[in-house]
Structure formats: structure tokens, C-alpha cells
Design a protein around this motif. Structure first.
Motif, PDB file in Angstrom:
ATOM      1  N   LYS A 248       0.954  -1.382  -0.056  1.00 14.42           N
ATOM      2  CA  LYS A 248       0.041   0.114  -0.147  1.00 14.42           C
ATOM      3  C   LYS A 248       0.743   1.173  -0.044  1.00 14.42           C
ATOM      4  O   LYS A 248       2.008   1.254   0.478  1.00 14.42           O
ATOM      5  CB  LYS A 248      -0.970   0.077   1.224  1.00 14.42           C
ATOM      6  CG  LYS A 248      -2.132  -1.166   1.149  1.00 14.42           C
ATOM      7  CD  LYS A 248      -2.707  -1.128   2.377  1.00 14.42           C
ATOM      8  CE  LYS A 248      -3.879  -2.005   2.526  1.00 14.42           C
ATOM      9  NZ  LYS A 248      -4.685  -1.948   3.640  1.00 14.42           N
ATOM     10  N   VAL A 249       0.315   2.254  -0.683  1.00 17.10           N
ATOM     11  CA  VAL A 249       1.033   3.507  -0.726  1.00 17.10           C
ATOM     12  C   VAL A 249       0.903   4.086   0.737  1.00 17.10           C
ATOM     13  O   VAL A 249      -0.008   4.141   1.408  1.00 17.10           O
ATOM     14  CB  VAL A 249       0.495   4.399  -1.576  1.00 17.10           C
ATOM     15  CG1 VAL A 249       1.006   5.963  -1.686  1.00 17.10           C
ATOM     16  CG2 VAL A 249       0.733   4.003  -3.257  1.00 17.10           C
ATOM     17  N   ASP A 250       2.230   4.550   1.080  1.00 20.51           N
ATOM     18  CA  ASP A 250       2.016   5.132   2.601  1.00 20.51           C
ATOM     19  C   ASP A 250       3.099   6.840   2.379  1.00 20.51           C
ATOM     20  O   ASP A 250       4.083   6.621   2.140  1.00 20.51           O
ATOM     21  CB  ASP A 250       2.932   4.370   3.550  1.00 20.51           C
ATOM     22  CG  ASP A 250       2.774   4.962   4.964  1.00 20.51           C
ATOM     23  OD1 ASP A 250       2.426   6.067   5.160  1.00 20.51           O
ATOM     24  OD2 ASP A 250       3.187   4.154   5.905  1.00 20.51           O
ATOM     25  N   LEU A 251       2.119   7.817   2.619  1.00 21.39           N
ATOM     26  CA  LEU A 251       2.847   9.175   2.559  1.00 21.39           C
ATOM     27  C   LEU A 251       3.416   9.526   3.913  1.00 21.39           C
ATOM     28  O   LEU A 251       3.656  10.632   4.037  1.00 21.39           O
ATOM     29  CB  LEU A 251       1.846   9.971   1.809  1.00 21.39           C
ATOM     30  CG  LEU A 251       1.351   9.671   0.476  1.00 21.39           C
ATOM     31  CD1 LEU A 251       0.406  10.767  -0.051  1.00 21.39           C
ATOM     32  CD2 LEU A 251       2.733   9.553  -0.363  1.00 21.39           C
ATOM     33  N   LEU A 252       3.408   8.785   4.902  1.00 21.92           N
ATOM     34  CA  LEU A 252       3.900   8.887   6.365  1.00 21.92           C
ATOM     35  C   LEU A 252       3.053  10.037   6.907  1.00 21.92           C
ATOM     36  O   LEU A 252       3.725  10.810   7.677  1.00 21.92           O
ATOM     37  CB  LEU A 252       5.442   9.288   6.057  1.00 21.92           C
ATOM     38  CG  LEU A 252       6.255   7.931   5.488  1.00 21.92           C
ATOM     39  CD1 LEU A 252       7.450   8.366   5.371  1.00 21.92           C
ATOM     40  CD2 LEU A 252       5.970   6.705   6.243  1.00 21.92           C
ATOM     41  N   GLY A 253       1.850  10.461   6.464  1.00 21.80           N
ATOM     42  CA  GLY A 253       1.118  11.439   7.108  1.00 21.80           C
ATOM     43  C   GLY A 253       1.536  12.890   6.833  1.00 21.80           C
ATOM     44  O   GLY A 253       1.174  13.828   7.468  1.00 21.80           O
ATOM     45  N   ILE A 254       2.694  12.874   5.694  1.00 22.38           N
ATOM     46  CA  ILE A 254       3.135  14.352   5.403  1.00 22.38           C
ATOM     47  C   ILE A 254       2.105  14.970   4.501  1.00 22.38           C
ATOM     48  O   ILE A 254       1.674  14.381   3.405  1.00 22.38           O
ATOM     49  CB  ILE A 254       4.444  14.056   4.738  1.00 22.38           C
ATOM     50  CG1 ILE A 254       5.313  13.463   5.991  1.00 22.38           C
ATOM     51  CG2 ILE A 254       5.068  15.483   4.499  1.00 22.38           C
ATOM     52  CD1 ILE A 254       6.894  13.035   5.264  1.00 22.38           C
ATOM     53  N   GLU A 255       1.998  16.317   4.739  1.00 24.81           N
ATOM     54  CA  GLU A 255       1.047  16.892   3.854  1.00 24.81           C
ATOM     55  C   GLU A 255       2.109  18.080   2.779  1.00 24.81           C
ATOM     56  O   GLU A 255       2.809  18.641   3.354  1.00 24.81           O
ATOM     57  CB  GLU A 255       0.020  18.019   4.549  1.00 24.81           C
ATOM     58  CG  GLU A 255      -1.021  17.226   4.966  1.00 24.81           C
ATOM     59  CD  GLU A 255      -2.009  18.312   5.667  1.00 24.81           C
ATOM     60  OE1 GLU A 255      -1.992  19.186   5.667  1.00 24.81           O
ATOM     61  OE2 GLU A 255      -2.961  17.512   6.469  1.00 24.81           O
ATOM     62  N   THR A 256       2.204  18.026   1.664  1.00 25.86           N
ATOM     63  CA  THR A 256       3.041  18.598   0.775  1.00 25.86           C
ATOM     64  C   THR A 256       2.616  19.909   0.247  1.00 25.86           C
ATOM     65  O   THR A 256       1.476  20.201  -0.245  1.00 25.86           O
ATOM     66  CB  THR A 256       3.176  17.740  -0.673  1.00 25.86           C
ATOM     67  OG1 THR A 256       3.431  16.457  -0.185  1.00 25.86           O
ATOM     68  CG2 THR A 256       4.250  18.178  -1.496  1.00 25.86           C
ATOM     69  N   TYR A 257       3.476  20.808   0.398  1.00 32.77           N
ATOM     70  CA  TYR A 257       3.020  22.238  -0.074  1.00 32.77           C
ATOM     71  C   TYR A 257       3.712  22.388  -1.438  1.00 32.77           C
ATOM     72  O   TYR A 257       4.962  21.985  -1.794  1.00 32.77           O
ATOM     73  CB  TYR A 257       4.013  23.219   0.876  1.00 32.77           C
ATOM     74  CG  TYR A 257       3.787  24.728   0.538  1.00 32.77           C
ATOM     75  CD1 TYR A 257       2.698  25.378   1.050  1.00 32.77           C
ATOM     76  CD2 TYR A 257       4.504  25.188  -0.361  1.00 32.77           C
ATOM     77  CE1 TYR A 257       2.647  26.743   0.582  1.00 32.77           C
ATOM     78  CE2 TYR A 257       4.664  26.495  -0.749  1.00 32.77           C
ATOM     79  CZ  TYR A 257       3.736  27.445  -0.288  1.00 32.77           C
ATOM     80  OH  TYR A 257       3.562  28.735  -0.496  1.00 32.77           O
ATOM     81  N   VAL A 258       2.761  22.865  -2.402  1.00 31.73           N
ATOM     82  CA  VAL A 258       3.078  22.877  -3.720  1.00 31.73           C
ATOM     83  C   VAL A 258       3.206  24.342  -4.147  1.00 31.73           C
ATOM     84  O   VAL A 258       2.211  25.063  -3.941  1.00 31.73           O
ATOM     85  CB  VAL A 258       2.110  22.306  -4.628  1.00 31.73           C
ATOM     86  CG1 VAL A 258       2.745  22.186  -6.133  1.00 31.73           C
ATOM     87  CG2 VAL A 258       2.153  20.721  -4.037  1.00 31.73           C
ATOM     88  N   GLY A 259       4.380  24.751  -4.607  1.00 30.30           N
ATOM     89  CA  GLY A 259       4.407  26.113  -5.098  1.00 30.30           C
ATOM     90  C   GLY A 259       5.009  26.168  -6.470  1.00 30.30           C
ATOM     91  O   GLY A 259       5.271  25.225  -6.979  1.00 30.30           O
ATOM     92  N   ASN A 260       5.046  27.512  -7.142  1.00 29.14           N
ATOM     93  CA  ASN A 260       5.317  27.530  -8.593  1.00 29.14           C
ATOM     94  C   ASN A 260       6.291  28.650  -8.875  1.00 29.14           C
ATOM     95  O   ASN A 260       6.744  28.884  -9.929  1.00 29.14           O
ATOM     96  CB  ASN A 260       4.263  27.817  -9.508  1.00 29.14           C
ATOM     97  CG  ASN A 260       3.204  28.962  -9.067  1.00 29.14           C
ATOM     98  OD1 ASN A 260       3.762  29.727  -8.214  1.00 29.14           O
ATOM     99  ND2 ASN A 260       2.105  29.153  -9.615  1.00 29.14           N
ATOM    100  N   GLU A 261       6.865  28.866  -7.638  1.00 30.58           N
ATOM    101  CA  GLU A 261       8.123  30.029  -7.861  1.00 30.58           C
ATOM    102  C   GLU A 261       8.717  30.166  -6.339  1.00 30.58           C
ATOM    103  O   GLU A 261       8.451  29.991  -5.298  1.00 30.58           O
ATOM    104  CB  GLU A 261       7.583  31.483  -7.877  1.00 30.58           C
ATOM    105  CG  GLU A 261       8.697  32.493  -8.005  1.00 30.58           C
ATOM    106  CD  GLU A 261       8.246  33.835  -8.228  1.00 30.58           C
ATOM    107  OE1 GLU A 261       8.663  34.576  -9.325  1.00 30.58           O
ATOM    108  OE2 GLU A 261       7.327  34.508  -7.389  1.00 30.58           O
ATOM    109  N   GLU A 262      10.377  29.837  -6.642  1.00 20.95           N
ATOM    110  CA  GLU A 262      11.214  30.130  -5.594  1.00 20.95           C
ATOM    111  C   GLU A 262      11.745  31.515  -5.405  1.00 20.95           C
ATOM    112  O   GLU A 262      12.279  31.922  -6.658  1.00 20.95           O
ATOM    113  CB  GLU A 262      12.364  28.816  -5.433  1.00 20.95           C
ATOM    114  CG  GLU A 262      12.910  28.880  -6.796  1.00 20.95           C
ATOM    115  CD  GLU A 262      13.871  27.721  -6.926  1.00 20.95           C
ATOM    116  OE1 GLU A 262      14.281  26.976  -5.926  1.00 20.95           O
ATOM    117  OE2 GLU A 262      14.146  27.485  -8.045  1.00 20.95           O
TER     118      GLU A 262
END
Length: 333
Positions: A248-262
Motif C-alpha cells: 500500500k502507498v504510505d505518505l507517512l502523514g506528510i502534507e505537501t506544500y506545492v508552489g510555482n516560484e522560488e
């Protein structure tokens, strides 16, 4: 498969990899790339796990930048999870793609010509076999004799450069649905929606129709157990989702922040940088993020967040010269 008659420490040497020609099982090779200035071949370690049933070809590479060794530990700790008897498809692993750079703990591929060129291999793909730049020739050997025909999916493992730190961060070209799928399987802190950089492994592979990510796993020159754990889990998630292994896929409870500019905060004078924020911290425009002091401890500059966003990168080496990056913010615009 193009082999040689050479055996080094019991490991056969190859000039070209073709996993389709291999039988089920675990295979080790030294890949014979280009030569150094003494005429000795650079030999790149390659591990292939060939499954008992057909399936995807997953290619995992580490340390194309020679100071970015974290991925080596990820590959080493992944190995116990790979059983040819239950694997569908093939996993190709390169735990150290830039041996001369690794020996110098350097980001670059060093060449000993009249200008002492230091080449960023991750801007040289797919390389040029006739180039006057030795690094471009080396890149050509990797691209054409290792990558091509041996990868349906590619994970290029990196870290931030020496003196700086990322969280678990990825560059991903979200214009590709296959890349979006691949990115969603990684337990990453942050992702940059990235249109790509010419000459990088990720960008050139995506252009060639091979889904690829640049996976940044923390700091250079260290093995971080948490980054290893998460890097391994992301690979296992990939293999589960692509039906290469059960689970099973396990993302370890991590919520990912997605941005489009650094957005970078740059030192305008040299000195000792004191960063006031932490990786993955949310910041607002104008918030103090760093100070610069001189040798006497006087604060000579103060820096604030250039925008709202999340802390993407911080310097870990306090000494900063003019023009050096102090920290970066990832934001969505």
C-alpha cells in the motif's frame, strides 16, 4: 549489453547496459565511462534487480553532484526490500554517478584541461561525445549507455549544495500527467511546479517521454536517517503504484506544500549570516528572516522575507560572500 573482459573485485565491467538481456536475479556491474587525464576509466557502480515477471523499468540515480551523497544511503537501504522472486519489472540503481566529483566532495565533474573546468553534469544532458568539455563526454556516456532503453520511470536523487539545506523537496514538471502521478507518491515536504532546466536529467528525460523527478533530500555530505527513511518509502510507493510490488502507498502523514516560484534572499555584502527561520516554516512578506554580522559582531545588514510563502532552503554555512544565497522561500502565485 556490451561487456568487457575486465573483472574488478569480482564485479564485471560493462560499456553499455541492456537490462532486457539480463536474467532474473541481482546483478552488479561497473559501468566503464570516459577516461581521466591518465587514461584510466571512470567506473560507475550499477546494481540491477531483475524481476521474475515483466513490468516497469525503474531507474534510481544518486550523486550526479558529487557532494550530494544522501541518495547513496537511500539506495543501500532500499536493497533489502527488493526480491527478484516477487518483483515485476526491473530496478536499476546507480549509487554514485559522478565518481571524480565524489572523491573531491564536489558538486562538479572536474576535468584537468588548460582551464581546469568544473562541469555541472546536471546541465550537460544528453551530452556530446565529441565535446572539448570532458564533462559533456561523460554525460553522453551516462545518457546513451546507461539511461536509454533502461528506464520507464526515473528518480534522480540529490540534496541541496554544500553549505545549504533543503527539506524533502522536489522539482516536478506538472505539465506531464505522468510526472504528477509520480510526484504524488513521494512523502515530500515541498514541490516546485517546474518547467525544467535545459540539460538537467529530469528535464531532458521528460522531453524524451520518460517521467522523471529531481528529488532533493536535505543536506550535502551527510546521511540523514529520516531522509533515508522517507526516500526509501517514496520509492516503495512508486513501485506499489506501478504494480511492481505488492503493498500500500504510505505518505507517512506528510502534507505537501506545492508552489510555482522560488524566491531567494541574497547577501549584498559578506559576513556571518544568522538565519532566524527554519525549514518548512511559513513566513509573511516583511518578516525578519536573517541578519549579517561583521567580524566584530556588529549587525551590518538585516533581511526580511520578500514574499509570503514557506521556507524552502537555508544556508548552513554562516560565512556568506556578496551575492550568496542566505535562504529561499517557495510560494504560489
Amino acid at each position: 549489453m556490451k561487456t568487457t573482459n575486465d573483472i574488478i573485485d569480482g564485479v564485471p565491467v560493462i560499456e553499455k547496459l541492456s537490462v532486457d538481456e539480463l536474467g532474473t536475479g541481482k546483478h552488479r556491474f561497473f559501468f566503464k565511462a570516459t577516461t581521466d587525464s591518465l587514461g584510466n576509466y571512470h567506473r560507475v557502480p550499477v546494481i540491477v534487480i531483475k524481476g521474475s515477471e515483466p513490468g516497469k523499468k525503474l531507474f534510481i540515480q544518486s550523486t550526479l553532484h558529487g557532494d550530494e551523497v544522501q541518495g547513496v544511503d537511500v539506495i543501500h537501504q532500499l536493497l533489502p526490500h527488493l526480491d527478484p522472486a516477487t518483483l515485476k519489472g526491473t530496478v536499476v540503481m546507480v549509487p554514485g554517478a559522478n565518481p571524480p566529483g565524489m572523491q573531491l566532495a564536489s558538486r562538479y565533474y572536474p576535468s584537468q584541461n588548460e582551464t581546469q573546468t568544473f562541469t555541472n553534469l546536471n546541465r550537460m544532458m544528453p551530452g556530446d561525445a565529441t565535446s572539448s568539455n570532458a564533462g559533456s563526454r561523460f554525460a553522453h556516456a551516462l545518457w546513451h549507455n546507461l539511461y536509454m532503453d533502461n528506464a520507464d520511470i526515473f528518480l534522480d536523487l540529490h540534496t541541496d549544495s554544500t553549505g545549504t539545506a533543503f527539506p524533502f523537496f522536489m522539482f516536478a514538471d506538472f505539465r506531464s500527467a505522468d510526472v504528477c502521478r509520480l510526484a504524488a507518491l513521494q512523502p515530500a515536504d515541498q514541490i516546485l511546479e517546474d518547467d525544467g532546466i535545459d540539460g538537467s536529467v529530469e528535464t531532458e528525460l521528460v522531453r524524451a517521454g520518460i517521467p522523471s523527478l529531481t528529488v532533493e533530500l536535505g543536506c550535502a555530505n551527510v546521511f540523514d536517517p529520516d531522509m533515508t527513511r522517507r526516500g526509501v518509502q517514496g520509492i516503495l510507493n512508486t513501485m506499489v503504484d506501478y504494480k511492481m510490488i505488492a503493498g500500500k502507498v504510505d505518505l507517512l502523514g506528510i502534507e505537501t506544500y506545492v508552489g510555482n516560484e522560488e524566491v531567494s534572499v541574497i547577501a549584498d555584502q559578506g559576513g556571518f549570516a544568522r538565519v532566524l527561520v527554519k525549514l518548512n516554516q511559513d513566513v509573511t512578506k516583511g518578516q525578519p528572516v536573517a541578519t549579517m554580522t561583521n567580524a566584530f559582531g556588529d549587525v551590518v545588514a538585516e533581511y526580511s522575507a520578500p514574499c509570503d510563502g514557506r521556507v524552502l532552503s537555508v544556508c548552513t554555512t554562516p560565512l556568506r560572500e556578496p551575492g550568496a544565497t542566505i535562504m529561499q522561500v517557495l510560494r504560489r502565485i
